[in-house]
Design a protein around this motif. Structure first.
Motif, PDB file in Angstrom:
ATOM      1  N   VAL A  56      39.860  41.115  51.163  1.00 48.50           N
ATOM      2  CA  VAL A  56      39.774  40.762  49.742  1.00 48.50           C
ATOM      3  C   VAL A  56      38.305  40.630  49.333  1.00 48.50           C
ATOM      4  N   PHE A  57      37.464  40.073  50.225  1.00 50.79           N
ATOM      5  CA  PHE A  57      36.029  39.989  49.943  1.00 50.79           C
ATOM      6  C   PHE A  57      35.448  41.392  49.756  1.00 50.79           C
ATOM      7  N   SER A 225      52.437  38.518  46.325  1.00 49.61           N
ATOM      8  CA  SER A 225      52.183  37.344  47.170  1.00 49.61           C
ATOM      9  C   SER A 225      50.692  37.183  47.478  1.00 49.61           C
ATOM     10  N   GLY A 226      49.970  38.311  47.587  1.00 45.82           N
ATOM     11  CA  GLY A 226      48.539  38.237  47.886  1.00 45.82           C
ATOM     12  C   GLY A 226      47.741  37.585  46.780  1.00 45.82           C
ATOM     13  N   SER A 231      41.582  33.192  46.266  1.00 45.54           N
ATOM     14  CA  SER A 231      40.868  32.127  45.547  1.00 45.54           C
ATOM     15  C   SER A 231      40.427  32.630  44.175  1.00 45.54           C
ATOM     16  N   TRP A 232      39.859  31.723  43.371  1.00 42.22           N
ATOM     17  CA  TRP A 232      39.476  32.068  41.999  1.00 42.22           C
ATOM     18  C   TRP A 232      38.049  32.587  41.884  1.00 42.22           C
ATOM     19  N   PRO A 342      38.325  36.848  43.134  1.00 48.74           N
ATOM     20  CA  PRO A 342      39.209  37.416  44.161  1.00 48.74           C
ATOM     21  C   PRO A 342      40.657  37.598  43.709  1.00 48.74           C
ATOM     22  N   LYS A 343      41.135  36.731  42.822  1.00 48.57           N
ATOM     23  CA  LYS A 343      42.515  36.875  42.363  1.00 48.57           C
ATOM     24  C   LYS A 343      42.725  38.204  41.649  1.00 48.57           C
TER      25      LYS A 343
END
Length: 441
Positions: A56-57, A225-226, A231-232, A342-343
């Motif tokens: 995700v990063f 779900s991911g 995180s925000w 990230p969301k």
């Protein structure tokens, strides 16, 4: 009256649209490119053995850098960098094979794998900057018979991507439910194009993506779900995985890929020039390629991969008819901001591929139509231009029809010819030189 005359002299590509209109076109471009933007980090991160949080990063790092690269390319940096056309930049899939091969040599040590990849990316960006002027000087070898052929090949090469999206980017038999969803999204897209008026008509692709994603969620074909786990807020600090490693073989591998990317980038930029009615000049192509090189160098610093124009957004320019480069400028700002959230990256990764496949038929088909439109201005009677088009498209079909065709050839052959766009582009240029330049006084 004087103000109206001044506005009429502004080229469509430089027109500043009202913010009340431009934002929706910009968001549409963001949605159109996000699937490709998140796919590369997912593939490379998976091959490297990164955790879901690190993947995700990587997605957010890719969005962040796509924003910077898009701003450099569309807004420009003085008169040095940027083609100043409505182009959206992002990580190209053409570099995935080379990067996963580099990462694969460091199994069990994901940090070393990533730092070696990013070292090669930095070197490839510098290489692109150095040789960009040479590409710009070759523009005389790109008349309309070549540019039209290249744009057609880009459209043909992209259409299978839309088909693969229906089966979640896999070459396999389609699940009927996936196919029905894609057809429903295509039908929604066509209905929106028919019945929406004005600004809303140009945003039909965006609305189709949103409606299609909601429909997929209702049918149980979407997994969000991911998004809940993400995180925000995040900050993309340079060298997140450590100091870059400059491995010679990795650098050579990615520099070869960069030549391929520059060829594809030149084709995409020429396609957009044609669509926005801006003359294709060598100097402008050089500035565009140098912008790609600088962006790629920065990408290695900010934990992501080579930057190049996204072909799907080329199709969107042709489909909507919106020629202003400031649409891309606002899209770049949006991407830059979203790179901190990230969301959003997780949400983009959650858009079902069949939904993208449904709109892909329209978007990618319009690229093909753009090539046909350019070729309609070419003189075919009494010339060999028909042979140039026919043979180039035929050769471009080899890796499209059979992706494993060059599997038994040396690595350098696979690197150059694995892309139908590169194969067809090289063929069109060389055949044009053979038939139309050699022996010419």
């Amino acid at each position: 009256m004087l103000q109206q005359r001044v506005q009429n002299t502004i080229a469509p590509v430089d027109e500043k649209l009202p913010f009340s209109k431009v934002w929706i076109f910009s968001i549409q471009h963001v949605f159109a490119m996000c699937a490709g933007a998140v796919a590369v980090p997912i593939v490379v991160g998976g091959a490297t053995g990164l955790s879901p949080a690190e993947v995700v990063f990587l997605i957010n790092a890719g969005l962040f850098m796509a924003g910077i690269a898009t701003l450099i390319q569309s807004f420009g940096v003085g008169n040095i960098l940027g083609a100043k056309i409505p182009v959206i930049e992002g990580t190209s899939f053409a570099a995935v094979a080379a990067m996963t091969a580099i990462a694969g040599t460091y199994k069990g040590n994901s940090n070393m794998a990533m730092t070696t990849v990013f070292g090669a990316v930095i070197a490839a960006g510098l290489f692109c900057v150095v040789i960009a002027p040479l590409f710009g000087k070759l523009i005389r070898f790109f008349p309309k018979v070549v540019t039209g052929t290249v744009v057609m090949i880009i459209g043909i090469s992209l259409l299978p991507t839309g088909v693969k999206w229906i089966t979640n980017s896999k070459v396999e038999a389609a699940n009927p439910n996936q196919f029905y969803l894609a057809l429903a999204v295509l039908a929604i897209t066509l209905l929106l194009f028919k019945y929406l008026k004005g600004i809303w008509n140009s945003a039909a692709i965006l609305f189709a993506l949103i409606i299609g994603t909601i429909l997929a969620g209702i049918l149980g074909l979407a997994d969000f779900s991911g998004v809940a786990k993400a995180s925000w807020f995040t900050v993309n600090l340079p060298f997140h995985f450590g100091t870059p490693r400059f491995d010679f073989s990795a650098i050579i591998s990615l520099c070869l890929v960069t030549l391929v990317l520059m060829t594809e980038s030149t084709g995409n930029m020429m396609a957009i020039h044609e669509m926005v009615e801006k003359p294709v000049e060598g100097r402008n192509i050089t500035k565009g390629l140098m912008a790609d090189g600088v962006s790629t160098l920065l990408a290695g610093v900010f934990n992501t991969f080579p930057q190049t124009p996204f072909a799907q957004n080329v199709g969107l320019v042709g489909l909507t008819g919106i020629k202003s480069r400031f649409v891309a400028v606002y899209a770049g700002i949006i991407l830059l901001v979203l790179g901190f959230i990230p969301k959003f990256g997780a949400l983009m990764a959650s858009i079902p591929k069949p939904v993208l496949g449904g709109v892909g038929f329209a978007m990618f088909g319009m690229v093909l139509v753009g090539g046909i439109r350019t070729l309609s201005k070419v003189e075919f009677n009494g010339t060999k231009n028909g042979v140039i088009v026919a043979v180039s498209i035929g050769l471009a079909m080899i890796p499209i029809a059979n992706p494993d065709f060059y599997h038994n050839f040396p690595n350098w052959v696979q690197t150059i010819f694995h892309s139908g766009i590169t194969t067809g582009s090289l063929s069109a240029v060389l055949l044009n030189i053979f038939f139309n330049e050699l022996g010419k006084k």
